[in-house]
Design an enzyme around this catalytic site. Structure first.
Site, PDB file in Angstrom:
ATOM      1  N   SER A  20       3.847  -5.682  40.122  1.00 27.46           N
ATOM      2  CA  SER A  20       5.171  -5.356  39.580  1.00 27.46           C
ATOM      3  C   SER A  20       5.036  -4.413  38.388  1.00 27.46           C
ATOM      4  CB  SER A  20       5.883  -6.643  39.133  1.00 27.46           C
ATOM      5  OG  SER A  20       5.188  -7.224  38.046  1.00 27.46           O
ATOM      6  N   GLY A  21       6.171  -3.909  37.944  1.00 27.24           N
ATOM      7  CA  GLY A  21       6.269  -3.178  36.676  1.00 27.24           C
ATOM      8  C   GLY A  21       5.237  -2.087  36.473  1.00 27.24           C
ATOM      9  N   ASP A  64      -5.372 -15.586  39.271  1.00 25.74           N
ATOM     10  CA  ASP A  64      -4.805 -15.879  37.950  1.00 25.74           C
ATOM     11  C   ASP A  64      -5.871 -15.524  36.914  1.00 25.74           C
ATOM     12  OD1 ASP A  64      -3.980 -17.018  35.555  1.00 25.74           O
ATOM     13  OD2 ASP A  64      -3.086 -18.765  36.532  1.00 25.74           O
ATOM     14  N   VAL A  65      -5.563 -14.554  36.068  1.00 28.29           N
ATOM     15  CA  VAL A  65      -6.559 -14.032  35.133  1.00 28.29           C
ATOM     16  C   VAL A  65      -6.951 -15.077  34.075  1.00 28.29           C
ATOM     17  CG1 VAL A  65      -5.076 -12.940  33.369  1.00 28.29           C
ATOM     18  CG2 VAL A  65      -7.161 -11.797  34.118  1.00 28.29           C
ATOM     19  N   TYR A 156       2.145 -12.471  20.805  1.00 25.84           N
ATOM     20  CA  TYR A 156       1.913 -11.274  21.638  1.00 25.84           C
ATOM     21  C   TYR A 156       1.188 -10.198  20.820  1.00 25.84           C
ATOM     22  CZ  TYR A 156       3.504  -7.404  24.747  1.00 25.84           C
ATOM     23  OH  TYR A 156       3.589  -6.326  25.594  1.00 25.84           O
ATOM     24  N   LYS A 160      -2.426  -8.511  21.613  1.00 29.19           N
ATOM     25  CA  LYS A 160      -2.558  -7.064  21.859  1.00 29.19           C
ATOM     26  C   LYS A 160      -3.435  -6.398  20.795  1.00 29.19           C
ATOM     27  CE  LYS A 160       0.007  -6.450  25.604  1.00 29.19           C
ATOM     28  NZ  LYS A 160      -0.630  -6.123  26.888  1.00 29.19           N
ATOM     29  N   THR A 191      11.061  -2.327  32.661  1.00 35.40           N
ATOM     30  CA  THR A 191      10.452  -3.255  33.637  1.00 35.40           C
ATOM     31  C   THR A 191      11.135  -4.616  33.473  1.00 35.40           C
ATOM     32  OG1 THR A 191       8.785  -4.159  32.135  1.00 35.40           O
ATOM     33  CG2 THR A 191       8.124  -2.208  33.380  1.00 35.40           C
TER      34      THR A 191
HETATM   35  P1  NDP Z   1       5.909  -7.461  34.405  1.00 32.90           P
HETATM   36  O1  NDP Z   1       6.350  -8.819  33.992  1.00 32.90           O
HETATM   37  O2  NDP Z   1       6.712  -6.667  35.357  1.00 32.90           O
HETATM   38  O3  NDP Z   1       4.429  -7.511  34.961  1.00 32.90           O
HETATM   39  C1  NDP Z   1       3.443  -8.382  34.488  1.00 32.90           C
HETATM   40  C2  NDP Z   1       2.448  -8.579  35.614  1.00 32.90           C
HETATM   41  O4  NDP Z   1       1.371  -9.375  35.138  1.00 32.90           O
HETATM   42  C3  NDP Z   1       3.070  -9.280  36.809  1.00 32.90           C
HETATM   43  O5  NDP Z   1       2.724  -8.589  37.988  1.00 32.90           O
HETATM   44  C4  NDP Z   1       2.429 -10.670  36.782  1.00 32.90           C
HETATM   45  O6  NDP Z   1       2.255 -11.143  38.114  1.00 32.90           O
HETATM   46  C5  NDP Z   1       1.099 -10.374  36.108  1.00 32.90           C
HETATM   47  N1  NDP Z   1       0.549 -11.557  35.436  1.00 32.90           N
HETATM   48  C6  NDP Z   1       1.102 -12.298  34.456  1.00 32.90           C
HETATM   49  N2  NDP Z   1       0.312 -13.332  34.139  1.00 32.90           N
HETATM   50  C7  NDP Z   1      -0.777 -13.256  34.957  1.00 32.90           C
HETATM   51  C8  NDP Z   1      -1.936 -14.031  35.140  1.00 32.90           C
HETATM   52  N3  NDP Z   1      -2.151 -15.144  34.420  1.00 32.90           N
HETATM   53  N4  NDP Z   1      -2.845 -13.655  36.066  1.00 32.90           N
HETATM   54  C9  NDP Z   1      -2.636 -12.545  36.811  1.00 32.90           C
HETATM   55  N5  NDP Z   1      -1.556 -11.766  36.702  1.00 32.90           N
HETATM   56  C10 NDP Z   1      -0.631 -12.114  35.780  1.00 32.90           C
HETATM   57  O7  NDP Z   1       5.736  -6.703  33.003  1.00 32.90           O
HETATM   58  P2  NDP Z   1       5.293  -5.213  32.657  1.00 32.90           P
HETATM   59  O8  NDP Z   1       4.954  -4.444  33.856  1.00 32.90           O
HETATM   60  O9  NDP Z   1       6.294  -4.690  31.707  1.00 32.90           O
HETATM   61  O10 NDP Z   1       3.966  -5.505  31.799  1.00 32.90           O
HETATM   62  C11 NDP Z   1       2.676  -5.070  32.195  1.00 32.90           C
HETATM   63  C12 NDP Z   1       1.807  -4.927  30.947  1.00 32.90           C
HETATM   64  O11 NDP Z   1       2.359  -3.922  30.104  1.00 32.90           O
HETATM   65  C13 NDP Z   1       1.717  -6.195  30.113  1.00 32.90           C
HETATM   66  O12 NDP Z   1       0.408  -6.346  29.603  1.00 32.90           O
HETATM   67  C14 NDP Z   1       2.686  -5.911  28.965  1.00 32.90           C
HETATM   68  O13 NDP Z   1       2.352  -6.633  27.823  1.00 32.90           O
HETATM   69  C15 NDP Z   1       2.500  -4.416  28.800  1.00 32.90           C
HETATM   70  N6  NDP Z   1       3.577  -3.726  28.122  1.00 32.90           N
HETATM   71  C16 NDP Z   1       4.826  -3.572  28.683  1.00 32.90           C
HETATM   72  C17 NDP Z   1       5.806  -2.864  28.003  1.00 32.90           C
HETATM   73  C18 NDP Z   1       7.172  -2.627  28.554  1.00 32.90           C
HETATM   74  O14 NDP Z   1       8.019  -2.044  27.847  1.00 32.90           O
HETATM   75  N7  NDP Z   1       7.479  -3.001  29.770  1.00 32.90           N
HETATM   76  C19 NDP Z   1       5.559  -2.290  26.673  1.00 32.90           C
HETATM   77  C20 NDP Z   1       4.224  -2.495  26.209  1.00 32.90           C
HETATM   78  C21 NDP Z   1       3.288  -3.172  26.916  1.00 32.90           C
HETATM   79  P3  NDP Z   1       2.371 -12.716  38.482  1.00 32.90           P
HETATM   80  O15 NDP Z   1       3.523 -13.270  37.704  1.00 32.90           O
HETATM   81  O16 NDP Z   1       2.569 -12.715  39.960  1.00 32.90           O
HETATM   82  O17 NDP Z   1       1.044 -13.308  38.088  1.00 32.90           O
END
Ligand code: NDP
Length: 253
Positions: A20-21, A64-65, A156, A160, A191
């Protein structure tokens, strides 16, 4: 195959949270640039949908990371089933919006496990293999929270900021073996995560736009293209950098 230094033909990228995202957009940009991409995440349905969208150059492994003990086995499985990992993107992340005084140990633990411990152990596992092959690139996804103080995201921010330090430390250890380690600091990008963080908080959104010279949120592919550049031969002398992709938010007044 081309000799275009901005392409990734033949390379395999492992992208955490690629369903996603930003992770999905990074995967899309990688596939467009000629790479194969393996995405991970906890929700298998989401991963399947993403792979259907990405096409035959993509595959997935449910993972799961925060399950740290399974990381060496997961990397070995990817390399056996597909090919050696050339690119690792530590993108998986979660968001908790709470004042520091309301953040408990469980919140902090979950945040650190996801962002820092997972990325550290995956980078160690992939970095060791990349160093032996004298080739590789690791990208960390940071946040504006690693650049300046933002209220209600202390856990958070701590996670980071730790990743920022890890980027530099890994860059000095691995770059002599031709493994480059860089980070992208996204600004506010559209996102699910940013929607959740800004929902019902127009004052926060106004504040963000007010300090972003481009006066808008970014698109996930903006981060994807930056990741392609950092992992491509065009960036072969770039290591240890924190690249803001933020419409100017980190330098805005
Ligand atoms: P989303 O929530 O869309 O995506 C997060 C993704 O991480 C999901 O696909 C989720 O999949 C996965 N995820 C979460 N926890 C775990 C886990 N324990 N193991 C494996 N996968 C995991 O958010 P974004 O795309 O916005 O975020 C992506 C990254 O970008 C993050 O690190 C976020 O902090 C960073 N970021 C985002 C910003 C923004 O404005 N959107 C700004 C700055 C940084 P699932 O739930 O299926 O595990």
């Amino acid at each position: 195959m081309t000799n275009d230094p901005f392409r990734l033909d033949g390379q395999l990228a492992l992208v955490t949270g690629g369903g996603s995202g930003l992770g999905l957009a990074i995967s899309q940009a990688f596939v467009t640039a000629g790479a194969k991409v393996i995405i991970t995440g906890r929700r298998e349905d989401r991963l399947k949908q993403a792979v259907a969208q990405l096409g035959p150059a993509a595959g997935y492994v449910p993972h799961d990371v925060t399950d740290l003990d399974s990381i060496p086995g997961m990397v070995a499985l990817v390399e056996e089933r597909w090919q050696p990992v050339d690119i690792l993107v530590n993108n998986a992340g979660i968001h908790i919006k709470k004042l520091a005084v309301d953040t408990d140990a469980a919140d902090l633990q979950q945040m650190m496990q996801t962002h820092l411990f997972g990325a550290f152990q995956l980078s160690r596992e992939c970095g060791r293999r990349m160093a032996a092959r004298q080739r590789g690139s690791i990208v960390m996804i940071l946040s504006m929270a690693a650049m300046f103080g933002i209220p209600q995201v202390a856990a958070y921010t701590a996670a980071k900021s730790a990743l920022l330090g890890l980027t530099r430390a890994l860059a000095v250890e691995l770059s002599p073996q031709n493994v480059r380690v860089n980070a992208i600091a996204p600004g506010w990008i559209e996102t699910d995560m940013s929607r959740g963080a800004l929902e019902n908080d127009p004052a926060r959104e106004q504040k963000i736009l007010g300090r972003t010279p481009m006066n808008r949120l970014g698109e996930p592919l903006d981060i994807g293209y930056a990741a392609v550049f950092l992992c491509s031969p065009a960036a072969k002398f770039v290591t240890g950098v924190i690249l803001p992709v933020d419409g100017g938010a980190s330098i805005g007044f």
